[in-house]
Design a protein around this motif. Structure first.
Motif, PDB file in Angstrom:
ATOM      1  N   THR A 163      18.699   7.884  20.797  1.00 50.44           N
ATOM      2  CA  THR A 163      18.898   9.243  21.304  1.00 50.44           C
ATOM      3  C   THR A 163      19.419   9.260  22.733  1.00 50.44           C
ATOM      4  O   THR A 163      20.290  10.062  23.083  1.00 50.44           O
ATOM      5  CB  THR A 163      17.573  10.019  21.232  1.00 50.44           C
ATOM      6  N   TRP A 164      18.911   8.377  23.581  1.00 51.26           N
ATOM      7  CA  TRP A 164      19.278   8.404  24.996  1.00 51.26           C
ATOM      8  C   TRP A 164      20.773   8.142  25.194  1.00 51.26           C
ATOM      9  O   TRP A 164      21.439   8.847  25.944  1.00 51.26           O
ATOM     10  CB  TRP A 164      18.459   7.374  25.773  1.00 51.26           C
TER      11      TRP A 164
ATOM     12  N   ARG B 209      23.122   8.485  22.921  1.00 49.96           N
ATOM     13  CA  ARG B 209      23.902   9.552  22.293  1.00 49.96           C
ATOM     14  C   ARG B 209      23.950  10.779  23.198  1.00 49.96           C
ATOM     15  O   ARG B 209      24.935  11.523  23.204  1.00 49.96           O
ATOM     16  CB  ARG B 209      23.291   9.933  20.933  1.00 49.96           C
ATOM     17  N   THR B 210      22.887  10.984  23.999  1.00 48.26           N
ATOM     18  CA  THR B 210      22.819  12.143  24.896  1.00 48.26           C
ATOM     19  C   THR B 210      23.588  11.906  26.192  1.00 48.26           C
ATOM     20  O   THR B 210      24.324  12.780  26.664  1.00 48.26           O
ATOM     21  CB  THR B 210      21.351  12.480  25.223  1.00 48.26           C
ATOM     22  N   HIS B 211      23.414  10.719  26.785  1.00 55.05           N
ATOM     23  CA  HIS B 211      23.965  10.456  28.115  1.00 55.05           C
ATOM     24  C   HIS B 211      25.291   9.707  28.102  1.00 55.05           C
ATOM     25  O   HIS B 211      25.964   9.639  29.138  1.00 55.05           O
ATOM     26  CB  HIS B 211      22.939   9.667  28.940  1.00 55.05           C
TER      27      HIS B 211
END
Length: 275
Positions: free
Chosen positions: A27-28, A30-32
């Protein structure tokens, strides 16, 4: 009845031997963004309060990156692999935090290299016909622990050096010769005399700025000389506070062989001799 449920394939597990791992499908990232990097070990240490020997692991928050980094001497990549596997296979049944990657601190490899370097230094020996404790050229000691003393060597034997240390802390008392020195017996008069740096402080160990870090040089040899084999360990412990990670996490013990008896005597003598 055959067991049902997800099957763990060993070939799909992350490589535990890797010093750096980034799970770009997490997730990290994919987000940043995939071009972002996780905090380096030196950045984590910079945000960590002074290490507590009773707390061998800690968590440091990077709120600006929405990250919590777990680190410490007993934190392992194995735990990260277990968390990732459970998260991927059983996240709807077993609540665990998501792992975004890991970085192995280079300090362990640096300490291993340091140990080899000082083993090599210890292999240097004096001329058997001229044994002494003192500076490299058979002059007075240049060690700052001893440089306030009027008679700072050289000493012709280890025993004479130990007797001098024992006399120093008693010399101002009335009847110093009548004072029993219970610590003198902790110093081994048969200790080999070895070439000693004398100031193995972290500030004198130069490592690369790039990762993985590697040792570039050991500097500041002005206190070096010939001393009993325990002296380097005791001096190194003496230069840092008890709560310093260099000491509390036992990194010093991974570089030098500990000498607890000599350390006890060393602490008493150096703390009491004064000017």
């Amino acid at each position: 009845m055959a067991a049902t449920g997800p099957q763990v394939s060993l070939t799909d597990l992350p490589d535990l031997s890797q010093k750096q791992m980034a799970f770009h499908d997490s997730t990290w990232f994919r987000t940043h963004g995939l071009d972002k990097s996780l905090p380096r070990p030196d950045q984590v240490r910079a945000r960590c309060p002074a290490s507590d020997p009773l707390r061998p692991r800690s968590v440091v928050k990077f709120e600006e990156f929405e990250l919590a980094v777990k680190f410490g001497k007993h934190v392992t990549t194995y735990e990260a692999v277990c968390l990732r596997t459970v998260k991927q296979m059983l996240s709807n049944k077993v609540p665990v935090p998501e792992v975004y990657g890991w970085m192995v601190d280079d300090k362990q490899s640096i300490c291993g290299h340091l140990r080899l370097i000082f083993q090599a230094l210890r292999s240097a020996r004096q001329d058997p016909s001229m044994q002494f404790i003192g500076s490299l050229s058979n002059g007075p000691s240049r060690d700052r622990v001893l440089d306030l003393q009027r008679s700072s060597g050289p000493w012709p034997t280890v025993a004479r050096f130990h007797n001098w240390l024992s006399w120093l802390w008693r010399r101002h008392a009335p009847g110093p010769d009548a004072i029993a020195d219970l610590w003198r017996q902790l110093l081994n008069d048969s200790s080999p005399i070895v070439l000693t740096h004398g100031d193995v402080h972290q500030s004198n160990i130069i490592v690369s700025a790039t990762s993985p870090a590697h040792l570039l040089a050991i500097i500041d040899w002005e206190q070096s000389g010939w001393y009993p084999t325990y002296w380097e360990y005791c001096k190194t412990v003496h230069t840092v506070a008890e709560y310093d990670e260099w000491r509390s996490a036992r990194w010093i013990d991974s570089v030098f062989t500990p000498h607890p008896d000599a350390e006890e005597a060393f602490d008493l003598y150096t703390g009491a001799i004064g000017p």
